[in-house]
Design a protein around this motif. Structure first.
Motif, PDB file in Angstrom:
ATOM      1  N   ARG A  75       0.837  -1.213   0.000  1.00  0.00           N
ATOM      2  CA  ARG A  75       0.000   0.000   0.000  1.00  0.00           C
ATOM      3  C   ARG A  75       0.868   1.257   0.000  1.00  0.00           C
ATOM      4  N   LYS A  76       1.961   1.238   0.742  1.00  0.00           N
ATOM      5  CA  LYS A  76       2.866   2.389   0.766  1.00  0.00           C
ATOM      6  C   LYS A  76       3.479   2.640  -0.610  1.00  0.00           C
ATOM      7  N   LYS A  77       3.848   1.570  -1.296  1.00  0.00           N
ATOM      8  CA  LYS A  77       4.408   1.718  -2.645  1.00  0.00           C
ATOM      9  C   LYS A  77       3.375   2.284  -3.609  1.00  0.00           C
ATOM     10  N   VAL A  78       2.146   1.809  -3.491  1.00  0.00           N
ATOM     11  CA  VAL A  78       1.065   2.308  -4.351  1.00  0.00           C
ATOM     12  C   VAL A  78       0.850   3.799  -4.119  1.00  0.00           C
ATOM     13  N   LEU A  79       0.777   4.198  -2.865  1.00  0.00           N
ATOM     14  CA  LEU A  79       0.517   5.601  -2.530  1.00  0.00           C
ATOM     15  C   LEU A  79       1.699   6.491  -2.903  1.00  0.00           C
ATOM     16  N   ALA A  80       2.919   5.964  -2.782  1.00  0.00           N
ATOM     17  CA  ALA A  80       4.102   6.751  -3.153  1.00  0.00           C
ATOM     18  C   ALA A  80       4.104   7.043  -4.649  1.00  0.00           C
ATOM     19  N   THR A  81       3.780   6.036  -5.458  1.00  0.00           N
ATOM     20  CA  THR A  81       3.711   6.238  -6.904  1.00  0.00           C
ATOM     21  C   THR A  81       2.585   7.192  -7.269  1.00  0.00           C
ATOM     22  N   ALA A  82       1.449   7.030  -6.608  1.00  0.00           N
ATOM     23  CA  ALA A  82       0.309   7.915  -6.865  1.00  0.00           C
ATOM     24  C   ALA A  82       0.675   9.365  -6.542  1.00  0.00           C
ATOM     25  N   LYS A  83       1.429   9.568  -5.467  1.00  0.00           N
ATOM     26  CA  LYS A  83       1.848  10.913  -5.081  1.00  0.00           C
ATOM     27  C   LYS A  83       2.780  11.515  -6.121  1.00  0.00           C
ATOM     28  N   ASN A  84       3.674  10.709  -6.680  1.00  0.00           N
ATOM     29  CA  ASN A  84       4.582  11.196  -7.726  1.00  0.00           C
ATOM     30  C   ASN A  84       3.825  11.603  -8.979  1.00  0.00           C
ATOM     31  N   LYS A  85       2.771  10.858  -9.293  1.00  0.00           N
ATOM     32  CA  LYS A  85       2.000  11.153 -10.497  1.00  0.00           C
ATOM     33  C   LYS A  85       1.024  12.308 -10.284  1.00  0.00           C
ATOM     34  N   MET A  86       0.578  12.487  -9.047  1.00  0.00           N
ATOM     35  CA  MET A  86      -0.381  13.563  -8.735  1.00  0.00           C
ATOM     36  C   MET A  86       0.106  14.336  -7.518  1.00  0.00           C
ATOM     37  N   PRO A  87       1.187  15.110  -7.663  1.00  0.00           N
ATOM     38  CA  PRO A  87       1.802  15.789  -6.518  1.00  0.00           C
ATOM     39  C   PRO A  87       0.910  16.829  -5.849  1.00  0.00           C
ATOM     40  N   ASN A  88      -0.073  17.340  -6.575  1.00  0.00           N
ATOM     41  CA  ASN A  88      -0.930  18.378  -6.008  1.00  0.00           C
ATOM     42  C   ASN A  88      -2.100  17.816  -5.197  1.00  0.00           C
ATOM     43  N   LYS A  89      -2.224  16.506  -5.206  1.00  0.00           N
ATOM     44  CA  LYS A  89      -3.339  15.897  -4.504  1.00  0.00           C
ATOM     45  C   LYS A  89      -2.929  15.568  -3.072  1.00  0.00           C
ATOM     46  N   LYS A  90      -3.822  15.809  -2.115  1.00  0.00           N
ATOM     47  CA  LYS A  90      -3.527  15.564  -0.711  1.00  0.00           C
ATOM     48  C   LYS A  90      -3.482  14.067  -0.424  1.00  0.00           C
ATOM     49  N   ALA A  91      -2.742  13.717   0.621  1.00  0.00           N
ATOM     50  CA  ALA A  91      -2.537  12.313   0.982  1.00  0.00           C
ATOM     51  C   ALA A  91      -3.863  11.604   1.268  1.00  0.00           C
ATOM     52  N   ASP A  92      -4.780  12.297   1.969  1.00  0.00           N
ATOM     53  CA  ASP A  92      -6.070  11.684   2.292  1.00  0.00           C
ATOM     54  C   ASP A  92      -6.862  11.369   1.034  1.00  0.00           C
ATOM     55  N   ALA A  93      -6.815  12.291   0.077  1.00  0.00           N
ATOM     56  CA  ALA A  93      -7.545  12.088  -1.174  1.00  0.00           C
ATOM     57  C   ALA A  93      -6.959  10.928  -1.973  1.00  0.00           C
ATOM     58  N   LEU A  94      -5.636  10.828  -1.983  1.00  0.00           N
ATOM     59  CA  LEU A  94      -4.980   9.717  -2.683  1.00  0.00           C
ATOM     60  C   LEU A  94      -5.341   8.390  -2.027  1.00  0.00           C
ATOM     61  N   TYR A  95      -5.333   8.361  -0.720  1.00  0.00           N
ATOM     62  CA  TYR A  95      -5.680   7.144   0.014  1.00  0.00           C
ATOM     63  C   TYR A  95      -7.109   6.712  -0.321  1.00  0.00           C
ATOM     64  N   GLU A  96      -8.022   7.664  -0.349  1.00  0.00           N
ATOM     65  CA  GLU A  96      -9.420   7.347  -0.666  1.00  0.00           C
ATOM     66  C   GLU A  96      -9.563   6.844  -2.098  1.00  0.00           C
ATOM     67  N   GLU A  97      -8.826   7.459  -3.024  1.00  0.00           N
ATOM     68  CA  GLU A  97      -8.928   7.043  -4.423  1.00  0.00           C
ATOM     69  C   GLU A  97      -8.398   5.632  -4.627  1.00  0.00           C
ATOM     70  N   VAL A  98      -7.244   5.342  -4.017  1.00  0.00           N
ATOM     71  CA  VAL A  98      -6.670   3.994  -4.125  1.00  0.00           C
ATOM     72  C   VAL A  98      -7.610   2.969  -3.483  1.00  0.00           C
ATOM     73  N   THR A  99      -8.153   3.294  -2.326  1.00  0.00           N
ATOM     74  CA  THR A  99      -9.089   2.393  -1.650  1.00  0.00           C
ATOM     75  C   THR A  99     -10.326   2.157  -2.496  1.00  0.00           C
ATOM     76  N   ARG A 100     -10.793   3.207  -3.144  1.00  0.00           N
ATOM     77  CA  ARG A 100     -11.977   3.077  -4.004  1.00  0.00           C
ATOM     78  C   ARG A 100     -11.704   2.118  -5.160  1.00  0.00           C
ATOM     79  N   MET A 101     -10.514   2.185  -5.761  1.00  0.00           N
ATOM     80  CA  MET A 101     -10.177   1.277  -6.857  1.00  0.00           C
ATOM     81  C   MET A 101     -10.089  -0.158  -6.370  1.00  0.00           C
TER      82      MET A 101
END
Length: 284
Positions: free
Chosen positions: A239-265
């Motif tokens: 999960r940490k690797k997934v969120l780290a990559t997501a953060k690199n691709k969407m740097p302007n998105k907040k951590a909580d929003a990224l977590y919710e998006e990954v969880t939704r998928m």
């Protein structure tokens, strides 16, 4: 949506000569897939050639907004008129070449491309290719799981394929229901045979149902997909690797929003394959 579209965009579809305009749009669709840079003159030649037979029957002299000086007798003049109308409706743009200010070229806005592809998809000529959605989902997850890398990209691919899978299952189910309804309306045996071979077999069975039961088997790939999704969602390291990559691709998105998006998928993929046997049972 309508704020992003020209106000006259849909006027094309209610025009007296909409068949000509749509045929011209399909010519444009083919042209831009072959060449990125298309001049106005080149497009006019292509339209004149592809719509030659339709132009013989078309009388554009009754168009309300045609210029008095426009000669609409030849195929090329009709093609140029159609190009102008497509521009006025907002389906294409006509720009000037920066290196040659006298040369006009065609540009197709993204929203128009999407609309053209939608219209083309409704025709019998549209190629309906099955893309092995279930296997593609499994393969993307399996490769990332084996390599222990690219988890996020694999998850996004699996999510998109799963969304398309749900759409195709709905098309299959409601397509069969529609055929059921038509057959129950006391139509002739010839109509039943025609529907069976021309609609059910070619458009539903061969395209969707047969793959799901054979080479793209839902039954075969369902369990390993569910197993990998559970593993990825529950293991903190993945999960940490997934969120780290997501953060690199969407740097302007907040951590909580990224977590919710990954969880939704994760949840969407898991729920789909967890419940897919029930959907297949309804279709069967």
């Amino acid at each position: 949506m309508f704020d992003n579209l020209p106000s006259t965009f849909f006027n094309l579809l209610i025009s007296k000569h909409r068949d000509l305009y749509v045929s011209a749009l399909f010519t444009i669709r083919k042209a831009i897939r072959q060449d990125l840079y298309i001049t106005r003159e080149d497009l006019a030649r292509r339209i004149a050639l592809s719509l030659e037979e339709q132009f013989k029957e078309a009388n554009l002299d009754d168009e309300e907004d045609r210029f008095e000086s426009e000669d609409l007798t030849s195929a090329n003049s009709k093609a140029l008129y159609i190009i102008r109308k497509l521009r006025d409706y907002g389906w294409i743009n006509i720009d000037f070449n920066a290196k040659n200010s006298f040369e006009e070229y065609i540009a197709v806005p993204a929203y128009a491309t999407a609309a053209i592809n939608f219209l083309y998809g409704l025709t019998n000529e549209a190629e309906q290719e099955y893309n092995s959605l279930v296997y593609s989902t499994y393969a993307a997850l399996k490769m990332a799981d084996t390599d222990e890398n690219d988890y996020y990209d694999a998850l996004v691919t699996a999510y998109k394929n799963t969304d398309k899978l749900n759409e195709s299952l709905a098309n299959l189910y409601y397509g069969i229901r529609s055929i059921e309804q038509r057959i129950s309306e006391n139509i002739s045996i010839n109509d039943v045979i025609s529907i069976h071979f021309n609609e059910y077999l070619s458009k539903l069975h061969d395209q969707y149902y047969h793959p799901y039961k054979t080479f793209d088997s839902v039954e075969r790939f369902r369990s390993p997909i569910l197993k990998m999704i559970r593993k990825w969602k529950n293991q903190n390291q993945i999960r940490k690797k997934v969120l780290a990559t997501a953060k690199n691709k969407m740097p302007n998105k907040k951590a909580d929003a990224l977590y919710e998006e990954v969880t939704r998928m994760y949840d969407y993929i898991y729920q789909t394959y967890d419940e897919i046997e029930e959907k297949m049972s309804m279709i069967d």
